[in-house]
Scaffold this active site. Structure first.
Site, PDB file in Angstrom:
ATOM      1  N   VAL A  83       0.837  -1.197   0.000  1.00  0.00           N
ATOM      2  CA  VAL A  83       0.000   0.000   0.000  1.00  0.00           C
ATOM      3  C   VAL A  83       0.872   1.246   0.000  1.00  0.00           C
ATOM      4  O   VAL A  83       0.503   2.285  -0.535  1.00  0.00           O
ATOM      5  CB  VAL A  83      -0.964   0.000   1.205  1.00  0.00           C
ATOM      6  N   GLY A 170      -7.004   7.997   7.428  1.00  0.00           N
ATOM      7  CA  GLY A 170      -7.491   7.396   6.192  1.00  0.00           C
ATOM      8  C   GLY A 170      -8.296   6.137   6.438  1.00  0.00           C
ATOM      9  O   GLY A 170      -8.892   5.948   7.504  1.00  0.00           O
ATOM     10  N   ASP A 287       4.409  -2.383  15.013  1.00  0.00           N
ATOM     11  CA  ASP A 287       4.560  -3.387  13.963  1.00  0.00           C
ATOM     12  C   ASP A 287       5.653  -2.971  12.984  1.00  0.00           C
ATOM     13  O   ASP A 287       6.056  -3.757  12.137  1.00  0.00           O
ATOM     14  CB  ASP A 287       3.236  -3.571  13.216  1.00  0.00           C
ATOM     15  N   HIS A 312       6.664  -6.462  11.414  1.00  0.00           N
ATOM     16  CA  HIS A 312       5.916  -5.927  10.268  1.00  0.00           C
ATOM     17  C   HIS A 312       4.974  -6.980   9.671  1.00  0.00           C
ATOM     18  O   HIS A 312       5.105  -7.377   8.509  1.00  0.00           O
ATOM     19  CB  HIS A 312       6.885  -5.413   9.192  1.00  0.00           C
ATOM     20  N   ILE A 313       3.988  -7.371  10.467  1.00  0.00           N
ATOM     21  CA  ILE A 313       3.061  -8.425  10.054  1.00  0.00           C
ATOM     22  C   ILE A 313       1.633  -7.903   9.878  1.00  0.00           C
ATOM     23  O   ILE A 313       0.674  -8.671   9.864  1.00  0.00           O
ATOM     24  CB  ILE A 313       3.059  -9.592  11.059  1.00  0.00           C
ATOM     25  N   GLY A 314       1.490  -6.589   9.723  1.00  0.00           N
ATOM     26  CA  GLY A 314       0.153  -5.990   9.667  1.00  0.00           C
ATOM     27  C   GLY A 314      -0.770  -6.624   8.641  1.00  0.00           C
ATOM     28  O   GLY A 314      -1.963  -6.805   8.885  1.00  0.00           O
TER      29      GLY A 314
END
Length: 350
Positions: A83, A170, A287, A312-314
């Site tokens: 993203v 957002g 994260d 960083h496993i979002g």
């Protein structure tokens, strides 16, 4: 063009059996796939780029002038399975007339879920308490009325107001807010794009939508001072670099919790470690960390008992990753064909 005049596409990672057939079954394409289950080697990429019409990569691999020049004038599209796009030199793509596909929306729910989880973990001292069990200290532990207590996420009779703050408001932020409402959150604060004007009508409509007592757009100082739980959910890049710094953290409540599930560069790691050590805020759930993946046991934030750090496993749910990979491939194919992408970044202002 590659042998047989088939357009060549370079794919920097195998995206699994649910997605790869979208590419591998295309007999009209020459698909060049990085064969190993690790980050694509830069030298391999540079060797295979010349003549490619499309490239599919992923964060954090850099897409810059070197990539564009190596591919040459045949390149039509770059597709990223992410993203975020701070790893991509947007002005370079715009100048070369190369389109950019990315994968927003698909990961909204997964990241919102994780954001709430981190808020609960940090507030309820999960880092410290897990260590008690893992280190076989539970049998030796002497219970006391306030041992391991932390701030409650939901409003209570003693504390009837609970304010959640969002630095960035957002899709993911609003999905996170929707998940928090049943916990008893009463007020919401958020920051907006500095170039846009505050809209009291919007705030009122958001309050009605989420059944809150109040929703307000505020400045960063107010956000820091009044938030019981603060979620960092703004884009990365130079404009937001270390927006959460020592000055910001000193304004936070001693019982507040900070959660970052966007980009590590928004938070000054050394300042946050100092803030946790000296008790400027209660805890943090991260994260993402600046400099990742080079985050080891001796990192100042990993050492802090009230800081939860995840790698960083979002977006790391099976459904989400398949959805992201599928969209990335479809963006690539649409870009090659000159068709509308499922999600294309407008580079006209880059």
């Amino acid at each position: 063009m590659s042998p047989g005049n088939r357009p060549k596409v370079v794919i920097c990672r195998d995206m699994g059996p649910d997605v790869m057939p979208l590419l591998m079954e295309r007999t009209d394409l020459d698909v060049v796939l990085w064969p190993e289950n690790r980050t694509c080697d830069r030298a391999w990429l540079m060797e295979n780029l010349p003549g490619a019409v499309g490239v599919l990569g992923m964060f954090p691999s850099q897409v810059n002038s070197e990539i564009i020049e190596k591919a040459g004038p045949s390149l039509k599209v770059v597709s990223t399975m992410s993203v975020g796009y701070e790893h991509i030199d947007l002005p370079v793509l715009a100048k070369a007339g190369v389109r950019l596909g990315y994968t927003p929306d698909v990961l909204t729910d997964a990241v919102a879920d994780l954001s709430v989880m981190l808020a609960l973990m940090a507030g309820r001292n999960v880092g410290e308490t897990l260590e008690v069990v893992k280190n076989s200290q539970w049998p030796k532990f002497t219970w006391s009325p306030f041992s391991f207590c932390g701030p409650q996420l939901s409003a209570t009779e003693r504390s009837p107001t609970r304010t959640v703050g969002f630095l960035g408001f957002g899709r993911i932020a609003q999905a996170t807010l929707a998940r928090l409402v049943p916990f008893g959150i009463t007020h919401c604060l958020y920051t907006g794009n500095p170039s846009s004007q505050a809209d009291p009508t919007l705030d009122q409509s958001l309050a009605e939508k989420f059944k809150l007592k109040g929703v307000r757009r505020v400045d960063n100082d107010t956000l820091a001072r009044e938030s019981d739980i603060l979620f960092i959910l703004a884009p990365g890049g130079p404009k937001t670099y270390h927006v959460v710094n020592e000055e910001f953290l000193k304004k936070m409540k001693k019982t507040s919790v900070l959660v970052n599930t966007s980009r590590g560069t928004l938070v000054d790691s050394n300042a946050l470690a100092k803030a946790l050590k000296e008790g400027w805020l209660w805890g943090a759930g991260l994260d993402v960390v600046e400099g990742e993946p080079n985050v080891t046991a001796d990192h100042p934030l990993v050492k802090e008992p009230r800081c939860i750090v995840l790698p960083h496993i979002g977006s790391a749910t099976l459904d989400t990753r398949v959805g992201m990979a599928t969209l990335a491939v479809k963006n690539l194919l649409a870009g090659i064909a000159g068709e509308t992408m499922g999600a294309e970044l407008d580079l006209s202002r880059a």
